[in-house]
Each structure stands twice: as C-alpha cells, then as structure tokens.
Design an enzyme around this catalytic site. Structure first.
Site, mmCIF file in Angstrom:
data_model
loop_
_atom_site.group_PDB
_atom_site.id
_atom_site.type_symbol
_atom_site.label_atom_id
_atom_site.label_comp_id
_atom_site.label_asym_id
_atom_site.label_seq_id
_atom_site.Cartn_x
_atom_site.Cartn_y
_atom_site.Cartn_z
ATOM 1 N N CYS A 1 -38.660 57.730 52.204
ATOM 2 C CA CYS A 1 -39.998 58.086 51.731
ATOM 3 C C CYS A 1 -39.999 58.914 50.451
ATOM 4 C CB CYS A 1 -40.744 58.852 52.828
ATOM 5 S SG CYS A 1 -41.023 57.890 54.329
ATOM 6 N N HIS B 1 -29.652 65.822 47.685
ATOM 7 C CA HIS B 1 -29.131 64.824 48.621
ATOM 8 C C HIS B 1 -28.055 65.488 49.472
ATOM 9 C CE1 HIS B 1 -27.778 61.162 50.374
ATOM 10 N NE2 HIS B 1 -28.263 60.353 49.455
ATOM 11 N N HIS C 1 -51.784 72.825 42.289
ATOM 12 C CA HIS C 1 -52.009 71.716 43.226
ATOM 13 C C HIS C 1 -50.682 71.307 43.875
ATOM 14 C CE1 HIS C 1 -55.975 71.360 41.419
ATOM 15 N NE2 HIS C 1 -55.388 71.323 40.234
ATOM 16 N N HIS D 1 -54.968 61.299 57.024
ATOM 17 C CA HIS D 1 -56.096 60.899 57.862
ATOM 18 C C HIS D 1 -56.671 59.552 57.424
ATOM 19 C CE1 HIS D 1 -60.330 60.880 59.252
ATOM 20 N NE2 HIS D 1 -59.869 61.551 60.278
ATOM 21 N N ASN E 1 -49.312 57.308 56.845
ATOM 22 C CA ASN E 1 -48.080 57.513 56.088
ATOM 23 C C ASN E 1 -47.780 56.231 55.311
ATOM 24 O OD1 ASN E 1 -45.486 57.853 55.139
ATOM 25 N ND2 ASN E 1 -44.619 58.565 57.073
ATOM 26 N N HIS F 1 -45.702 65.060 50.711
ATOM 27 C CA HIS F 1 -45.622 63.737 51.342
ATOM 28 C C HIS F 1 -46.296 63.741 52.714
ATOM 29 C CE1 HIS F 1 -44.226 60.151 53.237
ATOM 30 N NE2 HIS F 1 -43.312 60.761 53.964
#
Length: 493
Positions: free
Chosen positions: A221, A300, A384, A417, A421, A388
């Site tokens: 993702c 990573h 802001h 909402h 995802n 994710h």
C-alpha cells in the site's frame, strides 16, 4: 497545556524558526545606520580603494558568479505536481455492509465459497461494522454476481477501467497531450498481467515510443509514494519533461474465499480505487502547478524476518490464495514508522522542536533513562496530514502517537468511510478531500505517509504553491455536503 504556556511556546517556535531572518534584518539595519554616518571623504576613499583594486575585485566577482552557476546546475531540479485525478467508480457498483453480507450468504449457499461455520460469517460482519467504512463504498462488478467472476479477463477489465478513467480525466483537466509525457510509472501490488499495466496505458493513449516506462509490483500500500520517488529521480536526469504516475490495486482477483481468519480481514477493507498524478520539472509549469515536491523518505525493514513475514500473499491449508496478516504487524508497523519519523523529522521540524528533542535525549541518556522520548509536534511542520486509509485502527494509532487532532485525521477517516482502503491511491483521495473543503492555502505543507508489506513506511512532503481549488470531476463533488460524518467508535475495542 496551559494557554499562557502554549502562547509562550508558539512565540519561542516562531522566533527560532525565523532566527536567520531576524539576525539578517538586524545586520542590514546596522549596516545602513553605519553607512548613513559616512562623510564625503570616507566615500571618496572607498571609491579610490575600488579603483586601485579593480582587478582583484573583478576576479573575485567572476569566481563568485562561477560558484553560484555551478551550484545552480548541481542542485536538484524542482519537481512540481501539475494536477492529479482520482477515479470515481460508477454508481451501480456502490454497496452497503448489509448488501455485502447478503451477497456472501448467497455465494456461500451456491457452494462457491464454503465458509465452514456461522462464526466466520459473524467475524466478517463484525470486521465490516468496526472498520470505519461507510455504506457507499465500491465493489467490482465481478464480485457482485453469483457465482463470483474472478477470471483474468474480468480482473483486467476492472483495472483497465480504473487506470484509464483516472488518466483520461487527468489529461482533460490539464490539457496536455499524451505525447508530451516522457516518464510513466505504474504501481499495482498483486495484479501484474502481461502485457503490463504501463503498456496498457501506452497503447490506449498512444504514448511516444521513447517513453521511460516502469511497472512496480508487489510493493504494498505504500507503493504510491515509491512511484512518486522513482518519478522524481527520473525527472532529475530528463530535462523539460512530464512524468505520469498511476497508482491502483485490483480487488476482483484478490478476493479470498477460504476459511483463514487472518486472510479474511483484507476482504472487509479493500475497495475499488486508483489515482493518476502528473509531475513536471519544467520551470514554466510552476505558475499553474498545485504543489512542489519537497521531500521523499523511504524506509524498508525487510531485512528483519518479522517485518518480511508480517503481510504475505500465500496459499492457505486448502490451497486457496490470500494475504496473511501476522500478529507481529502492529509492532512492525510502529517500529518502521518510528524510523521514518526519525529520518523525516530533521528535514521538516523547526529548530525549536529539534532543540526540545536534543535536550530530552541528553536527559534520558545521562540523567534518567526512564524518561520517555520527546514526541515532536509535527503540527508545527505540516498543516495537512494524508495518512494511508488502511483501516480505522491504523488511523487511530497515528492520531494518538503523533498527537494529532480529529481535524488533522479527518481526510483519512472520511476517505476510509467513503471509498474504503483503496491501497496506494488512498492518500490522493485524502488530498482531494482537503482541496474540496477549500482548506489548502498558499504555503501549506502536506505530509503523505503510507505503510505497506515488506515492511515499508514511506513519506512524501509537498508545499502548496497557491490557494488550491479542486479540479474538475473531483471524486468528492457529489457527496462533499455529507462530510465530515460522525463515525461510531466502540470504547470497548
């Protein structure tokens, strides 16, 4: 925090953040005051000094000009975000939690999905109810039929509709020709057919034959930020070019129809979505671009076995493919996030926050080891936050650990909402929400942060070049008046 103490802290932060400007201004004032006291004789002597040392001054000026020219040539080229587009699926693909569970029962009765017990049905329903997803998310057409359609052709159709729809809208909004695009980066984690998704776009939009095309797969993702970073690096070596970045994930082929609880969770969260982003390194695009890319930070931790194994696509005991989420996932995510923040913090935090962190570090190391680490106030670095929308628990933890307010995470909660995802594209639906609400002002700084299998945590930082208005066909156009909505939170969870 006491209001007076908060004001003092804000004043201190302001002074520390603008220390160089204040010192420089004071120096200029001092020089001006001294210059005003110079007599005509002093000015004449200064003129004679210049005349007598003209050769030396000329050599110095040329050397300084050469150094400045080399600096300008060597520094990274600015990368601008001209515009972006998020795919809005057709209305007939909307589905509610009740409709999803009803369809699961029909599929189960047909024998296609042999759920062993009602306990697993109840488990799925509870996950859906507590997920933070609303009643208007989108499910692919192939998963709304009985029997389910999960063939390669149906899966390809879903992804083609998403990426072509997003890119087509982006070209319409920006007015650029597809032939102007010199770099193409497409990311999709688990669906990577041949020809590749990037080739599908090259064929559909007749992109030029010398385009630098890449297709990123299996990166989870957080791959959307990776794609931005890859495009940024390519824009450093290719002059006057546009880069098209496309992020998506396929739902049709990735529906798990087995009985492993840890694999059933992903069915409840993932929904249709995709985004297309147009980047440019052309200086003339600065005036019309929305944002400038300031930083990308990639972490990573896959060298650690627990990180490597915390989210794995594999077969269950019945040979059915799904994604297993291990019990180590929360711990791994927290550790990887901490490393990302530690790397990003020095790049974006004001001097005052770095000072607080350093003082706490010294106290912990030499005075009291039990003192907790200082958590920087990232609200001083960003206006802001685009976190994710991986799930309600993830957003809750980010809100808690970074000391954010409900307003700071509103875009993430509302995206989860409304759209669920959508994997690597979720951070763009969140940015689109902020624009649609009219909150993006000139100079505002945006932090996009995403986590993904491997395990990876990646960040991108943008700054708004002007007051940003939503582009045409913003995905929130028709439903913005409903948001924000109140999301029920069970205190016992």
């Amino acid at each position: 925090m006491d209001p007076l103490l908060k004001k003092v802290k804000n004043l201190f932060n302001y002074l520390m953040s603008h220390l160089f400007k204040l010192c420089f201004s004071s120096l200029m004032v001092a020089i001006a005051m001294e210059a005003s006291r110079l007599s005509k004789q002093d000015l004449y002597n200064f003129y004679l000094y210049i005349q007598n040392n003209l050769t030396s001054l000329t050599i110095f000026s040329l050397s300084l000009a050469l150094v400045c020219a080399l600096y300008l040539m060597a520094r990274p080229k600015p990368v601008y975000l001209v515009d972006f587009s998020c795919y809005l699926p057709p209305s007939h693909l909307k589905t509610s939690i009740h409709k999803i569970m009803h369809h699961v029962r029909l599929v189960r009765e047909s024998g296609r999905w042999k759920l062993e017990s009602d306990y697993l049905m109840d488990f799925c329903e509870k996950i859906l109810e507590r997920s933070g997803l609303g009643q208007e998310t989108y499910i692919p057409e192939g998963l709304q039929t009985v029997p389910l359609q999960q063939s390669l052709a149906v899966s390809r159709k879903e992804t083609e509709e998403v990426i072509i729809g997003a890119v087509d809208n982006l070209f319409r909004n920006t007015g650029i020709s597809p032939s102007d695009v010199g770099i193409l980066v497409v990311n999709s984690s688990t669906f990577n057919p041949t020809p590749s998704l990037s080739t599908i776009l090259v064929n559909k939009f007749k992109l030029r034959d010398n385009i630098k095309s890449l297709n990123l797969g299996g990166m989870g993702c957080s791959a959307g930020v990776i794609a931005i970073d890859v495009a940024k690096n390519l824009l450093q070596v290719q002059r006057n070019s546009y880069a098209l970045v496309v992020s998506t994930e396929n739902i049709t082929q990735n529906l798990y129809i087995g009985n492993n609880k840890s694999m059933l969770v992903t069915n409840c969260l993932f929904r249709i979505g995709g985004a297309a982003v147009l980047l440019s390194n052309r200086s003339k695009d600065r005036k019309r671009a929305k944002y400038e890319l300031v930083h990308t930070v990639r972490v990573h931790t896959g060298a650690d076995d627990r990180s490597y194994e915390c989210a794995t696509q594999e077969e269950d005991e019945d040979g059915i493919v799904g994604v297993t989420l291990s019990k180590d996932l929360p711990m791994v995510a927290a550790r990887t996030l901490k490393i990302n923040i530690a790397t990003l913090g020095p790049l974006v935090l004001p001097i005052s926050e770095k000072f607080h962190f350093f003082v706490r570090y010294l106290r912990k190391k030499f005075i009291n080891p039990k003192i907790k680490h200082y958590i920087p106030d990232f609200k001083l670095a960003f206006e802001h936050f685009c976190i994710h929308a991986g799930g309600r628990a993830l957003i809750d933890e980010m809100e808690k650990n970074l000391h954010l307010t409900p307003l700071d995470v509103e875009a993430s909660r509302m995206t989860l909402h409304r759209f669920g995802n959508t994997s690597s594209s979720s951070i763009w639906y969140e940015l689109a929400y902020t624009e649609a609400k009219g909150r993006m002002k000139k100079g505002d700084r945006i932090w996009q942060i995403a986590l993904g299998s491997g395990f990876k945590c990646n960040s991108s930082v943008w700054v708004a070049l002007h007051n940003v208005k939503p582009s045409a066909n913003n995905p929130w156009e028709e439903c913005l008046h409903k948001y924000p909505v109140e999301i029920d939170i069970d205190p016992k969870e």
